[in-house]
Enzyme design. Structure first.
Site, PDB file in Angstrom:
ATOM      1  N   TYR A   1       0.805  -1.225   0.000  1.00  0.00           N
ATOM      2  CA  TYR A   1       0.000   0.000   0.000  1.00  0.00           C
ATOM      3  C   TYR A   1       0.835   1.270   0.000  1.00  0.00           C
ATOM      4  O   TYR A   1       0.427   2.297  -0.530  1.00  0.00           O
ATOM      5  CB  TYR A   1      -0.908   0.020   1.235  1.00  0.00           C
ATOM      6  CG  TYR A   1      -2.146  -0.829   1.105  1.00  0.00           C
ATOM      7  CD1 TYR A   1      -3.135  -0.516   0.184  1.00  0.00           C
ATOM      8  CD2 TYR A   1      -2.337  -1.944   1.903  1.00  0.00           C
ATOM      9  CE1 TYR A   1      -4.272  -1.283   0.052  1.00  0.00           C
ATOM     10  CE2 TYR A   1      -3.478  -2.725   1.788  1.00  0.00           C
ATOM     11  CZ  TYR A   1      -4.443  -2.393   0.863  1.00  0.00           C
ATOM     12  OH  TYR A   1      -5.567  -3.157   0.739  1.00  0.00           O
TER      13      TYR A   1
ATOM     14  N   SER B   1      -1.426  -5.934  -7.559  1.00  0.00           N
ATOM     15  CA  SER B   1      -1.457  -4.867  -6.560  1.00  0.00           C
ATOM     16  C   SER B   1      -2.191  -5.356  -5.316  1.00  0.00           C
ATOM     17  O   SER B   1      -3.017  -6.275  -5.391  1.00  0.00           O
ATOM     18  CB  SER B   1      -2.167  -3.632  -7.109  1.00  0.00           C
ATOM     19  OG  SER B   1      -3.569  -3.839  -7.158  1.00  0.00           O
ATOM     20  N   ASP B   2      -1.878  -4.753  -4.180  1.00  0.00           N
ATOM     21  CA  ASP B   2      -2.752  -4.959  -3.028  1.00  0.00           C
ATOM     22  C   ASP B   2      -4.061  -4.255  -3.329  1.00  0.00           C
ATOM     23  O   ASP B   2      -4.157  -3.390  -4.206  1.00  0.00           O
ATOM     24  CB  ASP B   2      -2.102  -4.431  -1.752  1.00  0.00           C
ATOM     25  CG  ASP B   2      -2.600  -5.146  -0.505  1.00  0.00           C
ATOM     26  OD1 ASP B   2      -3.693  -5.751  -0.566  1.00  0.00           O
ATOM     27  OD2 ASP B   2      -1.932  -5.082   0.531  1.00  0.00           O
ATOM     28  N   TRP B   3      -5.085  -4.603  -2.575  1.00  0.00           N
ATOM     29  CA  TRP B   3      -6.444  -4.195  -2.905  1.00  0.00           C
ATOM     30  C   TRP B   3      -6.604  -2.676  -2.767  1.00  0.00           C
ATOM     31  O   TRP B   3      -6.356  -2.108  -1.712  1.00  0.00           O
ATOM     32  CB  TRP B   3      -7.425  -4.945  -2.027  1.00  0.00           C
ATOM     33  CG  TRP B   3      -7.855  -6.288  -2.549  1.00  0.00           C
ATOM     34  CD1 TRP B   3      -9.148  -6.731  -2.654  1.00  0.00           C
ATOM     35  CD2 TRP B   3      -7.047  -7.370  -3.036  1.00  0.00           C
ATOM     36  NE1 TRP B   3      -9.171  -8.012  -3.183  1.00  0.00           N
ATOM     37  CE2 TRP B   3      -7.902  -8.422  -3.428  1.00  0.00           C
ATOM     38  CE3 TRP B   3      -5.656  -7.538  -3.195  1.00  0.00           C
ATOM     39  CZ2 TRP B   3      -7.433  -9.619  -3.955  1.00  0.00           C
ATOM     40  CZ3 TRP B   3      -5.185  -8.732  -3.730  1.00  0.00           C
ATOM     41  CH2 TRP B   3      -6.070  -9.752  -4.098  1.00  0.00           C
TER      42      TRP B   3
ATOM     43  N   SER C   1      -4.910  -0.092  -4.025  1.00  0.00           N
ATOM     44  CA  SER C   1      -3.668   0.556  -3.586  1.00  0.00           C
ATOM     45  C   SER C   1      -3.027   1.433  -4.644  1.00  0.00           C
ATOM     46  O   SER C   1      -1.975   2.020  -4.397  1.00  0.00           O
ATOM     47  CB  SER C   1      -2.654  -0.512  -3.166  1.00  0.00           C
ATOM     48  OG  SER C   1      -2.284  -1.326  -4.260  1.00  0.00           O
TER      49      SER C   1
END
Length: 701
Positions: free
Chosen positions: A229, A260-262, A264
């Site tokens: 993030y 990607s992270d959720w 982010s």
């Protein structure tokens, strides 16, 4: 009688060398990419754009009619998270149950990489039974900050320990056909408004501390990496071309899929050009922005194809498109998985203090009190957290103790001083529930702190049982307790293991995978939260990013994290890295090694470990290296090898280490590569970073 235990340690990037082991990879990378190109040629533009983002919260996009089914991803490192918020639950048959394993920092406390393999293998088998292709773990950020709410998901403060455990985790997971995902790349060591933080990290710290566990996982054959993030040195990690293309792809040699992270990332053009492969789960405006960028000529269809190519190639490489989705026969292995969870808890529990009260014999009146007598201390704290694993057949602390001690155990929720004093023994349960998206104070709440002080002052036979995901402040009562045990988040069977350790059925062998400081102000992370900032404990606050400006986290300690910081700065911790007591005693002989480091082969170091006590036990022999006259800032010493050895009473084992010259290396910012200075070095062998039994000099020509 002596046995010989060998450990080969070669350091390519300041981490243990991991033999290439593309576990369950059924198609070589070059061929997988060739096949991916052929599949992409069959896709429409709309389908290509759809592959650029998640199909929904926990699925990669697919085109089943073209032989590319949707791919299901699930949390977390310590078991299968039972999702109740899938946007399309008809796409999978959810598991009816999943095993709750001890948290990863407990796994790291075992100092036993073979257990990491078994642990991940068990989780992977449950994923395969439930049609889960990708497990969103292991988590592998470094324990820099004891207030970080996700430390429980990681493998501690030392890059060598984390690397050894992560490599075996990846191999164990992927041996089942479930593909692992390393997260969070990189320098995501805080949860305080994590989408607003900018980690300022120098090149040496990045390479010596934070990259090695990722390198180890990549060398072990991992298929996926998730970006983090935070910003890294000014740019969001998930759209950072230098980070993804130069470092992850170039330096670390990663060939799989980057996600990607959720929620982010925010700049679609940067995402497309950064080397990112899938934006998860994908913003609502994503499709419109991609089409606008195409129309304006700022990206091309070739850019889109390059972005989605590794995603499709990774599914091909691991056979995710061409296999049966469910393997229901693996459900029969739940009993073995439960045993693995017990074994990890048993080896990860750390005995920090013991005034000879333990093991606790039967026949004494036990007053049990505190926070987790009837509650399983679970990581995450709620089913909305990615780390939450509910488990089944959960055994409470009360039930586990009564199984051993029967009616001698009396549970009192709020005992008086008189009741505390009247007991033969007080077992006091305390700790924290650490949660994704939140920091929490190093100190326990004032009421909890006062309760523990009252107990240890009222009864000198008070044993404090701590369940937490990282260190807590214990200075006000630690020295007055008869014993202190760190049990982490134990999973569904962990309290059974704890009862067996309390009773003496098992001897404790866990070691701290991080340092526990006396006060948080002693830590290099003391300035992580912005000045004047306050802790929050409600989800709406955690995700309301308008409440705080972008803020910097300056990793100004550079390569001095954990014991490297405390020892180099001369700050005494409460408990050092690698520390943990046993019910037996051990002795290390004078080590043996050549005085000059060989020019063309590893340095062999050997030491004899002897169990000098009267019962079987396990000890972790730890090897540290010091450069005596460094030309740059270097820690007082660095862990470069460890080995856990179990011995019967009176028995000995010769523990052998082989150190590659790279074990002496530091990252040279001038050449942007690893460098070994000629000169004098010291090898230290002991049973914690602070408990060194012997040292050896070695010269490097």
């Amino acid at each position: 009688m002596k046995t010989s235990v060998k450990l080969l340690l070669a350091f390519a990037t300041a981490a243990a060398t991991i033999a290439p082991a593309a576990a369950q990879q059924v198609v070589a990378w070059d061929e997988a990419y060739r096949q991916a190109d052929a599949r992409i040629a069959q896709l429409t533009l709309d389908e290509k754009i759809s592959f650029m983002r998640g199909y929904s919260s926990f699925f990669f996009y697919g085109v089943p009619e073209k032989g590319m089914p949707y791919i299901y991803l699930s949390d977390a490192t310590q078991g299968v998270h039972m999702r109740d918020n899938l946007s399309d639950p008809t796409m999978v048959r959810q598991l009816e149950r999943s095993t709750a394993f001890p948290c990863p920092i407990s796994l790291a406390a075992t100092f036993n990489p073979s257990l990491a393999y078994r642990y991940a293998e068990a989780v992977g088998e449950e994923c395969r039974a439930g049609g889960i292709e990708v497990l969103l773990g292991p988590g592998m950020n470094i324990y820099r900050n004891s207030q970080n709410g996700r430390n429980f998901e990681y493998m501690g403060e030392d890059p060598l320990l984390a690397s050894a455990m992560v490599a075996e985790y990846v191999k164990g997971m992927q041996s089942t056909g479930t593909v692992a995902c390393l997260k969070h790349f990189i320098c995501n060591e805080t949860e305080f408004y994590r989408r607003r933080s900018n980690s300022i990290v120098d090149e040496r710290a990045l390479h010596e501390l934070y990259l090695p566990p990722f390198k180890a996982g990549i060398d072990a054959g991992v298929g996926y990496v998730m970006t983090s993030y935070n910003r890294l040195n000014g740019e969001w990690a998930g759209q950072n071309a230098d980070l993804i293309r130069r470092i992850l792809r170039g330096e670390l040699g990663f060939r799989g899929c980057v996600m990607s992270d959720w929620s982010s990332v925010n700049d679609t053009e940067k995402v497309v050009k950064s080397g990112q492969n899938v934006e998860m789960p994908g913003r609502k405006e994503f499709f419109g922005e991609v089409r606008a960028l195409l129309k304006e000529g700022r990206i091309t269809e070739k850019d889109i194809e390059k972005m989605i190519r590794p995603n499709i190639a990774t599914s091909i490489a691991f056979g995710l498109y061409d296999r049966e989705k469910y393997v229901p026969a693996l459900l029969e292995k739940f009993p073995a998985h439960k045993q693995t969870g017990y074994d990890v808890a048993a080896e990860g529990i750390v005995l920090l203090r013991n005034n000879s009260i333990l093991p606790l014999a039967e026949g004494r009146k036990i007053l049990l009190t505190g926070r987790f007598t009837e509650q399983i201390p679970r990581t995450g704290g709620s089913t909305s957290s990615s780390a939450e694993v509910l488990g089944y057949d959960n055994v409470t602390l009360t039930a586990a103790l009564r199984e051993v001690y029967g009616d001698a155990v009396r549970v009192v929720e709020k005992p008086s001083r008189e009741e505390l004093a009247a007991a033969d023994v007080v077992l006091l349960s305390t700790g924290t529930i650490d949660v994704e998206s939140f920091e929490r104070p190093f100190a326990l709440p004032k009421e909890e702190e006062a309760f523990i002080r009252t107990a240890v002052e009222s009864n000198p036979n008070t044993i404090v049982l701590v369940n937490s995901g990282s260190g807590i402040r214990m200075g006000g009562w630690n020295d007055k307790a008869a014993a202190v045990i760190y049990g982490w988040y134990p999973g569904q069977s962990g309290f059974t293991a704890l009862a067996d350790i309390l009773s003496g059925k098992l001897s404790p062998s866990g070691k701290l995978p991080m340092t526990i400081e006396k006060e948080f102000n002693d830590s290099p992370a003391k300035g992580t939260m912005p000045a004047g900032a306050e802790f929050y404990n409600k989800a709406p606050r955690a995700y309301n990013e308008r409440l705080i400006q972008l803020y910097d986290i300056d990793y100004k300690e550079s390569v001095l994290v954990g014991y490297r910081w405390y020892e180099t700065k001369g700050i005494a911790p409460l408990y050092p890295f690698g520390f943990g007591l046993s019910y037996t005693t051990f002795e290390l002989s004078k080590p043996r090694a050549p005085k000059v480091f060989p020019a063309d082969k590893p340095l062999k170091v050997s030491v004899t470990l002897t169990n000098t006590g009267d019962r079987e036990g396990a000890e972790v022999v730890q090897l540290y290296v010091t450069e005596n006259a460094p030309t740059v800032l270097r820690p007082k010493k660095e862990l470069k090898g460890f080995r856990k050895v179990t011995l019967a009473p009176g028995k000995s084992a010769v523990v052998e280490f082989e150190l590659d010259r790279q074990a002496l290396a530091f990252w040279d910012t001038q050449s942007r590569g690893w460098k070994v200075n000629p000169g004098e070095y010291t090898l230290s062998l002991g049973t914690s970073s602070a408990d060194i039994a012997a040292t050896l000099p070695v010269s490097v020509k």
